[in-house]
Design an enzyme around this catalytic site. Sequence first.
Site, short mmCIF file in Angstrom:
data_model
loop_
_atom_site.label_atom_id
_atom_site.label_comp_id
_atom_site.label_asym_id
_atom_site.label_seq_id
_atom_site.Cartn_x
_atom_site.Cartn_y
_atom_site.Cartn_z
N CYS A 48 4.51 0.58 -5.97
CA CYS A 48 3.72 1.80 -5.93
C CYS A 48 3.99 2.69 -7.13
O CYS A 48 3.07 3.31 -7.68
CB CYS A 48 3.98 2.54 -4.62
SG CYS A 48 3.32 1.66 -3.18
N CYS A 66 7.94 2.71 -3.72
CA CYS A 66 8.63 1.46 -4.05
C CYS A 66 8.28 1.09 -5.49
O CYS A 66 7.46 1.76 -6.14
CB CYS A 66 8.20 0.35 -3.09
SG CYS A 66 6.49 -0.19 -3.29
N HIS A 116 0.21 -0.50 0.93
CA HIS A 116 1.04 0.68 1.11
C HIS A 116 0.16 1.92 1.00
O HIS A 116 -0.91 1.89 0.37
CB HIS A 116 2.12 0.74 0.04
CG HIS A 116 3.15 -0.35 0.17
ND1 HIS A 116 4.35 -0.31 -0.49
CD2 HIS A 116 3.14 -1.52 0.86
CE1 HIS A 116 5.05 -1.40 -0.21
NE2 HIS A 116 4.33 -2.15 0.61
N GLU A 120 0.38 4.57 -0.77
CA GLU A 120 0.09 4.98 -2.15
C GLU A 120 -1.01 4.11 -2.77
O GLU A 120 -1.90 4.63 -3.45
CB GLU A 120 1.35 4.88 -3.02
CG GLU A 120 2.48 5.80 -2.60
CD GLU A 120 3.47 5.16 -1.63
OE1 GLU A 120 4.62 5.62 -1.59
OE2 GLU A 120 3.10 4.19 -0.92
#
Length: 150
Positions: free
Chosen positions: A79, A76, A46, A48
Site C-alpha cells: 500500500c 503495508c 486492502h 488503501e
Amino acid sequence: MRAAIEKAREGIKEGQTPFGACIVKDGKIISSAHNLVWENTDITAHAEIIAIREACEKLNTIDLSGCEIYTTCEPCTMCFSACHWAKIGKIVYGALIEDAKKAGFSELTIPNEDMKRLGNSPVEIVGNFMRGEALELFREWEKKGVKRVY
C-alpha cells in the site's frame, strides 16, 4: 480520519478486517473504502488500494498529486508503494504496522519512514494520528468473533 474509521467499522460489520482508508483532495473526500480481501478473495484488496482505485476512477487519472490518504493503520509495503506510485503527497495513519502484526496479520513490519527513506519517496508521513480510535477497531473486530487474518 473519521471517515476511514467509519469505513473500517462498516467492513467489520460485513465480516471484513479492521482497516479503512479515505483519500482527500482540496479538503474534500474523493473516496473511502474498507478492506475487501475476504469478500473479493483478493489478497491485494486492502482499504488503501480500493480507495486509490476509486479515486483514480473518479478523477480520471493515475496521478493523485495533491491528495492525502488517511488510513486506520500504517500502510503495508504494497500500500505504501501504491501511494508512492500514485504520487499521493501525504499519508496519515492511526495504528502501527506492528499493531496489525500483533493482531495476527502476516505483515512485513517495515515502517513507512523506512520505506520512504529506502525509496527516496517525497511523501509526507504523519503517524499515530487518532491511534487510540484506530486501535479500538482491532478490539471491535476481535469481539465480532469472525477473526480471519491473512
